[in-house]
Design an enzyme around this catalytic site. Structure first.
Site, mmCIF file in Angstrom:
data_model
loop_
_atom_site.group_PDB
_atom_site.id
_atom_site.type_symbol
_atom_site.label_atom_id
_atom_site.label_comp_id
_atom_site.label_asym_id
_atom_site.label_seq_id
_atom_site.Cartn_x
_atom_site.Cartn_y
_atom_site.Cartn_z
ATOM 1 N N SER A 162 26.103 -59.549 59.263
ATOM 2 C CA SER A 162 26.791 -58.269 59.426
ATOM 3 C C SER A 162 27.439 -57.751 58.149
ATOM 4 O O SER A 162 28.024 -56.666 58.167
ATOM 5 C CB SER A 162 27.871 -58.399 60.516
ATOM 6 O OG SER A 162 28.816 -59.381 60.144
ATOM 7 N N LYS A 171 36.136 -56.556 66.022
ATOM 8 C CA LYS A 171 36.196 -56.051 64.646
ATOM 9 C C LYS A 171 36.998 -54.758 64.565
ATOM 10 O O LYS A 171 37.796 -54.570 63.637
ATOM 11 C CB LYS A 171 34.780 -55.836 64.110
ATOM 12 C CG LYS A 171 33.999 -57.132 63.904
ATOM 13 C CD LYS A 171 32.586 -56.856 63.428
ATOM 14 C CE LYS A 171 31.820 -58.150 63.220
ATOM 15 N NZ LYS A 171 30.434 -57.903 62.777
#
Length: 902
Positions: A791, A834
């Site tokens: 990511s 996140k």
């Protein structure tokens, strides 16, 4: 054969008085008075009539004429409970002309009786057979007698029988039958035999029968003595030892007391009470009888109960079987289960009360509450449908019965299968406490099983009974404690269960427990009877999904608890944490108040985490600090009532009162309010203030979004720098193989598009070698923490472009997303965590893959989305434009040349 009138005395069942025999029996005072009057008026002879058995006709025909030998008065004549003792001596058989009706009263009714004739002489053969049977019985009784005196008595009687004449044979028959222990029907038939020949034949049958009984009893006793094992001897020795201990204890209890709990003389629950042991066995038998007929558990219970009765009580196997039966009967089987009453489920306010209970215990968590309300709604609808079906079947049965048709018994409806939920989230997000709240809302018992560090399969399935000290597994133990077959069982820390080893695989043992299609017949190794777990609501908790096996994860319904926003933390702190700490530290609400700014300062500067545990500890530190000040304020002579009044008054005053306090913060008036500027004195220097100030715009530095190993979200700077070298890429920061590959892909894409980005002057030029040969060093801080995953691709590309082009990415922008060599941005996981981590770090703009748009709309709270700006990108070009801004990079568009010919 003469007749006369005699008073009739009823003998209680099973007493029988034969001629030549003596009998002593208790009588009441009124009956004794009647007998005394009889003694004064006549020769003291009455008719002793045996009272028939309770289930036989209440009419009698035969009896015995008896003389009153003695009447003993009780010692305490004023006591109505002590009876008189009457001694009777049998004289002769009598019978009534017609059967008389028994009237059990304390009187002596007079009836006409007929004396039986005893002048007949039996035949010689009958007398010889009688002598032979009597001598055999007397010889057997003499051999079996343990007392020498008793043995001599039987031998003397045998000598009399040998020399008896034919005229005295009937008399000796009455003597022997009265002396020999025989059954009531045999003695009653012998009493009714008026003919001498018939009387001797009945005596012969009775003697032969008694001789056989004595012989068989002797053989059984001899066989038992021969098979007297060591375990039986140990049992009797232990019984003797227990009796000795009871005697010693009684001596100690009668002595002088030496202190509390010693020598009190009262009963103690630790004493070895045989009656208590018998009561336990009786209760165990009742539980086995209460099980459903023809069920597997009843068959096993009956078989083990029969084994228990055959094994001596002092043996080891007896204790093993008894422990097994106690466990077997304590499991909530379908015959003894207790479920939620149907009236509670059919109550229209059931769902409303359940929702109110969940809202009162936890703030937020809308997704979990919605799933639980779906389950409760299904349970309620099933209960209503079952009630309607039962009523319809009852009407059908009544109709069939009225028509004479054999009705078909209705089938028992199965309950709703409990869902298997898996709560995944960081520590402190309320996973365990949520299970307790669910049980309270459902009205079911709650049991928690901690799986952290479990490495033995037997802790789940139980040990087999062949092992020493075996027992059932934790699932059966939880069912026994709950007492119902539909509890809420929390399997805590399922991600920390041990993996396959020489003890078995506990994770594999959980597969049967957590499979809705298999757990209706769960087999515990110790119980070894299928147990229905389909009605149990299993809730698993985990911090991560990485360590859970794929088959186990496939059986669970995963619900993520990513963390709380600052707004949610504020509500939780005000509703739950602060009142809890105030009560735990001996204060009241009027003695301490934390402002919203102070709570927000604690949440943002001291406890940046996904859960609320650190927040609770920080609030507890503040409350304890104020508790010390309150105690010191009281020690200076201020009353508690006055202090509370001052606390209420000073709570609304401004900060000018700080000048009235001394060095310890305690002044003339109590200040109940805690302001943000006081927190540094209480909690110390803020932990996270430095990181916020160090974040700045710098060439080659961008911020990516990460998820830590405990499930918490946050931001991580991606740093890059150029240095003289040979055109290589250097990656540091404890990186895994996947994230290293992302760095290689990012640099390859930047080299490929260096001309379009304005980094190089021509196509095919390596930006790391022209104009100067350099190396690029990319570093991710916190080198002690392992990092891996794809990511970080967007962040690495932006870092390389910023380093080589000189453009900077604003410090309030963070990004995440996987990249491909074709320039596509693919979705990643952990979006909610996140985004919440970026929100806690005060990030205002977030760049995410376009495919994760639905995750933001579905999982991220509306108040968080309002405070942040999201850029959803499909390609790397869109990501660069969102990160650097429109027109910040000097893009060169490709020029297409067309050749025209006529």
């Amino acid at each position: 054969m003469g007749s006369s009138k005699l008073p009739v005395l009823l003998l209680p069942h099973p007493l029988i008085l034969l001629p030549t025999a003596r009998l002593m029996l208790p009588i009441s005072r009124s009956l004794a008075d009647a007998i005394l009057s009889l003694l004064a008026d006549s020769d003291a002879v009455l008719a002793a009539i045996p009272l028939p058995a309770p289930d036989s006709p209440s009419e009698v025909t035969y009896g015995t004429a008896a003389r009153i030998a003695r009447l003993v008065r009780p010692r305490n004549q004023s006591s109505p409970t002590q009876p008189y003792l009457l001694s009777l001596h049998g004289i002769e058989r009598i019978r009534f002309p017609s059967p008389i009706h028994i009237d059990q009263s304390d009187t002596l009714p007079v009836h006409t009786v007929i004396y039986s004739s005893s002048d007949g002489i039996p035949s010689r053969d009958t007398v010889e057979a009688f002598k032979h049977a009597a001598l055999v019985l007397l010889d057997r009784l003499a051999k079996d007698s343990l007392q020498p005196q008793r043995k001599d008595d039987w031998l003397r009687v045998a000598a009399i029988v040998e020399d008896i004449s034919e005229q005295r044979a009937a008399w000796i028959a009455d003597v022997l039958v009265a002396a020999v222990s025989s059954q009531y029907p045999d003695k009653l038939a012998f009493l009714a035999a008026t003919d001498v020949e018939d009387r001797l034949r009945r005596a012969i049958e009775l003697f032969v029968k008694q001789s056989s009984i004595q012989e068989v009893s002797k053989k059984i006793a001899s066989a038992v003595d021969e098979s007297f094992s060591r375990q039986q001897k140990e049992y009797f020795l232990r019984q003797q030892l227990a009796a000795i201990q009871r005697e010693l204890q009684s001596l100690q209890s009668s002595s002088t007391s030496v202190g509390p709990g010693f020598g009190t003389g009262g009963p103690n629950e630790l004493d070895d009470d045989d009656q208590a042991d018998a009561d336990d066995l009786a209760d165990l038998r009742c539980k086995i009888e209460a099980l459903n007929v023809n069920s597997e558990e009843r068959k096993v219970g009956v078989r083990e109960w029969r084994r228990l009765k055959r094994i001596p009580q002092g043996s080891v196997e007896n204790g093993v079987i008894r422990s097994y039966l106690e466990w077997l009967t304590s499991v909530p089987w379908p015959s003894n289960l207790t479920t939620t009453p149907p009236d509670v489920l059919k109550d229209p306010s059931f769902l409303t009360r359940a929702r109110a209970q969940l809202d009162a215990d936890h703030y937020g968590l809308d997704q979990i509450k919605r799933r639980l309300m779906e389950y409760l709604a299904v349970v309620r609808l099933r209960a209503i449908a079952d009630a309607a079906r039962t009523q319809a079947q009852g009407d059908t049965l009544s109709t069939s019965a009225s028509l004479g048709v054999t009705p078909t018994p209705p089938k028992k409806s199965k309950g709703v299968k409990g869902p298997i939920l898996l709560f995944v989230g960081p520590p402190g997000t309320g996973k365990t406490s949520l299970g307790q709240s669910i049980a309270k809302a459902l009205g079911r018992p709650f049991q928690r099983i901690s799986l952290g560090g479990v490495r033995d399969e037997a802790e789940i399935r139980g040990h087999r009974r062949t092992y020493v000290a075996s027992g059932p597994g934790s699932i059966v133990q939880a069912l026994r404690k709950a007492g119902r077959n539909d509890p809420v069982i929390l399997l805590d820390e399922v991600d920390k269960v041990g993996h396959s080893n020489f003890h078995g695989d506990p994770a594999a043992a959980l597969l049967e427990v957590l499979d809705p299609e298999q757990n209706h017949s769960f087999n515990d190794h110790y119980i070894n009877v299928p147990i229905d777990l389909s009605q149990v609501l299993f809730i698993c908790t985990s911090n991560t999904l990485d360590t859970i096996s794929a088959p186990l994860l496939d059986r669970c319904e995963v619900v993520e608890l990513s963390g709380y926003t600052y707004d949610e933390k504020m509500h939780i702190a005000k509703r739950f944490l602060l009142p809890k700490q105030i009560c735990a530290n001996g204060l009241s609400d009027s003695q301490l108040t934390l402002t919203d700014d102070a709570l927000l300062h604690v949440a943002t500067m001291y406890t940046r985490e996904a859960g609320v545990r650190s927040l609770e500890r920080a609030i507890g530190a503040v409350v304890r600090f104020k508790a010390v000040e309150w105690a010191e304020w009281l020690d200076k002579g201020n009353g508690a009532v006055e202090g509370e009044g001052n606390a209420k008054r000073s709570g609304n005053e401004n900060e000018k009162q700080d000048g009235n306090t001394d060095g310890n913060g305690v002044g003339n008036e109590w200040r109940a309010t805690v302001e943000p500027h006081e927190l540094e004195k209480i909690l110390g220097i803020p932990r996270w203030d430095g990181e916020e100030r160090d974040r700045e715009e710098k060439r080659g530095v961008v911020y990516g979004l990460v998820v830590t190993g405990m499930g918490e979200g946050g931001i991580l700077p991606v740093e890059s720098t150029a240095l003289p070298g040979t055109g290589r890429l250097k990656l540091t920061g404890s990186l895994g193989d996947v994230i290293k590959e992302s760095g290689e892909i990012a640099l390859s894409w930047v080299k490929t598009h260096a001309f379009e980005l304005g980094i190089t002057a021509g196509r095919g030029v390596d930006p790391l070698k022209v104009p100067d040969v350099i190396d690029v060093h990319l570093h991710l801080p916190a080198g002690a923490q392992k990092k891996d995953g794809p990511s970080a691709g967007i962040a690495m590309i932006c870092a390389f472009v910023s380093l080589l082009s000189g453009a900077c990415v604003p410090k309030d922008i963070a990004m995440t997303g996987e990249i491909t060599l074709r320039g596509r941005v693919t979705p990643v996981g952990g979006i909610r965590m996140k985004v919440l981590g970026a929100h806690r770090a005060q990030i205002r703009k977030v760049i995410l893959p376009w495919a994760n748009r639905k995750d933001v709309e579905h999982d991220v709270a509306l108040e968080v989305r309002r405070e942040m700006q999201f850029f959803f990108v499909r390609t790397i070009d869109e990501a660069l434009e969102a990160a650097f801004g429109r027109g910040a990079l000097g893009w060169r568009k490709e020029t297409v040349l067309l050749e025209s010919r006529l």
